[in-house]
Enzyme design. Structure first.
Site, PDB file in Angstrom:
ATOM      1  NE  ARG A   1      -1.816  -1.386   3.782  1.00  0.00           N
ATOM      2  CZ  ARG A   1      -2.295  -1.540   5.017  1.00  0.00           C
ATOM      3  NH1 ARG A   1      -3.585  -1.390   5.244  1.00  0.00           N
ATOM      4  NH2 ARG A   1      -1.491  -1.824   6.016  1.00  0.00           N
TER       5      ARG A   1
ATOM      6  CG  ASP B   1       0.323   5.931   4.099  1.00  0.00           C
ATOM      7  OD1 ASP B   1      -0.308   4.859   4.100  1.00  0.00           O
ATOM      8  OD2 ASP B   1       1.240   6.183   4.893  1.00  0.00           O
TER       9      ASP B   1
ATOM     10  NE  ARG C   1       4.423  10.325   5.278  1.00  0.00           N
ATOM     11  CZ  ARG C   1       3.092  10.314   5.466  1.00  0.00           C
ATOM     12  NH1 ARG C   1       2.368   9.270   5.052  1.00  0.00           N
ATOM     13  NH2 ARG C   1       2.505  11.334   6.039  1.00  0.00           N
TER      14      ARG C   1
END
Length: 246
Positions: free
Chosen positions: A50, A52, A197
């Site tokens: 996935r 975001d 991140r």
């Protein structure tokens, strides 16, 4: 049935992430809608992982099974004609029926782009994190070395992560500065939810002098998200490449 492997790029600006959601626009929804147009039936896809909301991809990979006998280049044309302009199929390959886009991943490469100029740049605002502070790249490089190798990255993943095993191996980290642009490059066997991140946010704090390179091992040892820095925004992140053995 043929198993089709697709490598795609997408601009994450107007997506609420890759994975299907009930109400919000996602990359997977647009892909499966395009496949439904081609097949006149629902086709299930499986991605390497996935991304975001607002995160981009240059080399995301997914696979699906199809009863249609279409050559690889024909799939590229058919899918691109059915997809919106912020998703593009770069390459299609016909693979063995045992191939799985998620479970066969050997490593992934993520890149994170930062704009160091304090002035607004309307052309970069959706694709780079504007960080208008002075930084020391050599200090960040010293800190980044502590991430290399195999570690428990609990401190560097979101508390929302559903992964019980938070041990990952980072093979390469590279930090490049070109004028006002700063590029972080990470290669590893896998990455947890928000891991890249949070590492970027922590390294930027090091570069600004708010943390020291020697803080990184201690943060890793704590295994507690509260000890790392803030999560860098999604729009600077790119899933750059997914690597497989074959």
């Amino acid at each position: 049935m043929e198993r089709i492997k697709c490598t795609i790029s997408y601009d994450g600006t107007n997506f609420s992430g890759y994975q299907m959601q009930q109400k919000d626009r996602t990359v997977q929804f647009e892909i499966e809608r395009a496949l439904r147009k081609i097949h006149k039936d629902d086709i299930r896809t499986h991605a390497s992982g996935r991304t975001d909301a607002r995160v981009h991809a240059y080399g995301q990979v997914f696979h699906f099974d199809s009863p249609l006998a279409i050559p690889a280049l024909g799939w590229v044309a058919a899918l691109n004609s059915a997809l919106p302009e912020d998703i593009a199929v770069r390459r299609v390959e016909k693979v063995h029926s045992h191939f799985h886009a998620r479970y066969d991943v050997v490593s992934k490469e993520y890149r994170y782009k930062v704009l160091l100029n304090g002035r607004d740049n309307v052309f970069a605002r959706n694709y780079m994190y504007r960080y208008p502070y002075r930084i020391d790249v050599s200090t960040m490089e010293a800190a980044a070395k502590h991430f290399l190798g195999t570690h428990d990255f609990t401190s560097f993943c979101s508390a929302k992560s559903d992964k019980e095993n938070k041990v990952r191996t980072i093979h390469e980290i590279e930090i490049q500065q070109n004028g006002d642009e700063l590029l972080f490059r990470f290669v590893g066997n896998g990455f947890l939810y928000n891991m890249v991140r949070i590492m970027v946010g922590t390294l930027l704090d090091v570069g600004q002098g708010r943390r020291a390179p020697a803080d990184i091992p201690a943060i890793l040892e704590k295994r507690d998200r509260r000890y790392a820095s803030k999560t860098a925004p999604g729009h600077g992140l790119y899933l750059w490449q997914v690597n497989y053995n074959n």
